[in-house]
Design an enzyme around this catalytic site. Structure first.
Site, short mmCIF file in Angstrom:
data_model
loop_
_atom_site.label_atom_id
_atom_site.label_comp_id
_atom_site.label_asym_id
_atom_site.label_seq_id
_atom_site.Cartn_x
_atom_site.Cartn_y
_atom_site.Cartn_z
N ASN A 64 0.86 -1.18 0.00
CA ASN A 64 0.00 0.00 0.00
C ASN A 64 0.89 1.23 0.00
O ASN A 64 2.00 1.17 0.52
CB ASN A 64 -0.84 0.05 1.28
N ASP A 75 -4.72 -5.68 2.64
CA ASP A 75 -5.88 -6.52 2.96
C ASP A 75 -5.63 -7.98 2.59
O ASP A 75 -6.18 -8.87 3.21
CB ASP A 75 -7.11 -6.00 2.20
N LYS A 131 12.67 -16.37 -8.02
CA LYS A 131 12.16 -15.29 -8.86
C LYS A 131 11.36 -15.86 -10.04
O LYS A 131 11.83 -16.79 -10.72
CB LYS A 131 13.36 -14.47 -9.36
N PRO A 185 -5.16 -11.11 8.44
CA PRO A 185 -5.94 -10.85 9.65
C PRO A 185 -6.14 -9.35 9.83
O PRO A 185 -5.26 -8.56 9.48
CB PRO A 185 -5.06 -11.42 10.77
N ASP A 186 -7.28 -8.97 10.36
CA ASP A 186 -7.51 -7.55 10.69
C ASP A 186 -6.95 -7.34 12.10
O ASP A 186 -7.56 -7.71 13.10
CB ASP A 186 -9.00 -7.22 10.62
N ILE A 187 -5.76 -6.77 12.15
CA ILE A 187 -5.02 -6.65 13.42
C ILE A 187 -5.83 -5.81 14.42
O ILE A 187 -6.01 -6.19 15.58
CB ILE A 187 -3.63 -6.03 13.17
N PHE A 214 -7.39 4.25 12.04
CA PHE A 214 -7.28 5.29 11.03
C PHE A 214 -8.06 4.83 9.81
O PHE A 214 -8.07 3.65 9.49
CB PHE A 214 -5.81 5.52 10.64
N LYS A 228 -15.32 -2.53 13.45
CA LYS A 228 -14.16 -3.01 14.21
C LYS A 228 -14.37 -2.88 15.71
O LYS A 228 -13.49 -3.24 16.50
CB LYS A 228 -12.91 -2.24 13.77
O1 C5P Z 1 -7.88 -1.17 5.89
P1 C5P Z 1 -8.90 -0.47 6.73
O2 C5P Z 1 -9.46 0.74 6.08
O3 C5P Z 1 -9.94 -1.38 7.30
O4 C5P Z 1 -8.04 0.09 7.97
C1 C5P Z 1 -8.68 0.76 9.01
C2 C5P Z 1 -7.86 0.58 10.27
O5 C5P Z 1 -7.66 -0.81 10.54
C3 C5P Z 1 -6.49 1.19 10.28
O6 C5P Z 1 -6.32 1.71 11.58
C4 C5P Z 1 -5.55 0.03 10.02
O7 C5P Z 1 -4.29 0.23 10.64
C5 C5P Z 1 -6.27 -1.12 10.68
N1 C5P Z 1 -6.06 -2.41 10.01
C6 C5P Z 1 -5.41 -3.43 10.68
N2 C5P Z 1 -5.24 -4.65 10.05
C7 C5P Z 1 -5.69 -4.85 8.81
C8 C5P Z 1 -6.33 -3.82 8.11
C9 C5P Z 1 -6.50 -2.60 8.73
O8 C5P Z 1 -4.98 -3.25 11.82
N3 C5P Z 1 -5.52 -6.03 8.24
#
Ligand code: C5P
Length: 394
Positions: free
Chosen positions: A209, A278, A288, A305-307, A323, A341
């Site tokens: 990203n 994502d 390679k 995973p969504d941390i 954010f 979230k």
């Molecule tokens: O990607 P997204 O818009 O959902 O991100 C929103 C928030 O979630 C941000 O604070 C980002 O750091 C966090 N996030 C995360 N792990 C992910 C995707 C997003 O911690 N896999």
């Protein structure tokens, strides 16, 4: 301009690091501070008063009998006008003198006569720093409320390696800025993620990203300046770690996930600023990929995973802040992310307002609604965010 209007007396004592005090004057002045330099006789053997006069725009004070003070009380007048006395470099001899309350030159007399805080950045040979006499003096000064900055370890002017190097001017300025900040997060543990993640396709290619890391680094710095103990889990960026912040470098979202989950339970506050990818590549190649193998290589993606959501779901976990970088419908998207979230606070910004630059436009969304912040440098916005977090967490 984080030191605008602050009056700082910079005391320079005799040591090779005195040449770095010249840069220190410049950096303090750039932050808006009014700097008055006073030197010991020893310091003048390393750098001339003219250098400091040119950089500070003020005559330098060298001795008690300076005729420029009409009442012959330079030590009282100069220290009364100051918000802070900063000694950099502070030699072993000078520290010993002020630890004993001696007033045998102008600078030592000013220190004794002051009614403002005192910061000292020691600089000396490692053997001098390790000497029990120096330690007695340092402990005495700390007990008297003096703030000792550093010293750092590394190569010394004498060629030896060890502790005793003066902190770099940039680091000292950071400490001075932090000193003037309200300690709204004193004693709290703050965990921050910053930067992008990099998801390998093969050993040289990947998916990432766009993220400079600047906002996350500014948040880590502001939290530290507010008195918190800060760990910064950072994706690949070209930024130095903020002073006093522990940085853990990671590359992929999975690495970031591991490092965050290992520390989240111990944190009081978690601020997820990272632009986490994502998806990652399920079939990353060990070697390679070659074009001449025929056909476009199939890239299979799996979700990362969504941390943030995972930390927010922890029982007894930290206060979580997210954010949301959006290209449109900021309020709608940010608020829906916050609810999805299950986090109390999210900072939203439009991608076109802040990407890669030093400035940004942030809107904070919490249960009470939207709080737009005035567009400003990321350092200023980070501080406002930290203040908002401090208010919400009591
Ligand atoms: O990607 P997204 O818009 O959902 O991100 C929103 C928030 O979630 C941000 O604070 C980002 O750091 C966090 N996030 C995360 N792990 C992910 C995707 C997003 O911690 N896999």
């Amino acid at each position: 301009m984080e030191l605008l209007g602050k009056r700082i007396v910079l005391g320079v004592t005799g040591g090779i690091a005195a040449y770095k005090a010249a840069e220190l004057v410049r950096l303090l002045a750039r932050q808006g501070a009014e700097v008055q330099v006073a030197m010991t006789e020893g310091a003048t053997h390393f750098v001339t008063a003219t250098t400091f006069q040119a950089l500070s725009g003020k005559p330098v004070y060298l001795d008690q009998w300076d005729a420029r003070m009409p009442n012959a009380m330079a030590h009282i007048d100069l220290s009364r006008q100051a918000d802070l006395i900063l000694i950099a470099p502070a030699s072993a001899d000078f520290l010993a003198r002020i630890a004993h309350g001696l007033a045998d030159d102008l600078l030592a007399t000013m220190v004794l006569a002051r009614d403002c805080p005192l910061l000292a950045a020691p600089a000396m040979n490692r053997q001098m720093w390790e000497n029990p006499a120096t330690w007695r003096n340092i402990l005495q000064l700390q007990a008297d409320g003096v703030h000792i900055l550093g010293p750092a370890s590394g190569e010394q002017a004498c060629g030896e390696i060890g502790a005793g190097r003066m902190l770099e001017p940039e680091e000292i300025v950071e400490e001075v800025i932090a000193f003037f900040m309200p300690n709204v997060l004193a004693g709290r543990k703050v965990l921050v993620t910053a930067g992008p993640t990099f998801e390998a396709i093969d050993p040289v290619r990947g998916i990432t990203n766009l993220s400079s890391g600047r906002m996350g680094y500014a948040v880590a710095r502001a939290a530290r300046q507010a008195g918190a103990e800060v760990v910064l889990v950072s994706g690949p960026v070209g930024l130095p770690a903020p002073q006093g912040v522990r940085r853990i470098d990671v590359r992929s979202a999975l690495d970031m996930h591991v490092e965050v989950m290992a520390r989240a339970a111990a944190a009081d506050i978690f601020v997820a600023v990272a632009a986490v990818a994502d998806y990652r590549v399920a079939n990353a190649a060990e070697h390679k990929l070659k074009k001449d193998k025929g056909g476009i290589p199939p890239i299979e993606l799996v979700e990362n995973p969504d941390i943030l959501a995972e930390v927010a779901a922890m029982a007894g976990g930290p206060f979580c802040v997210g954010f949301a970088a959006e290209s449109r419908n900021l309020e709608e998207y940010a608020q829906s992310k916050r609810r999805k979230k299950k986090i109390p606070l999210i900072a939203g910004n439009l991608i076109q307002d802040g990407f890669g630059g030093d400035d940004n436009r942030l809107v904070l969304f919490d249960d009470r609604g939207a709080h737009p912040l005035t567009p400003a440098p990321k350092s200023v916005l980070a501080r406002q965010l930290i203040e908002h977090i401090a208010t919400l967490t009591g």
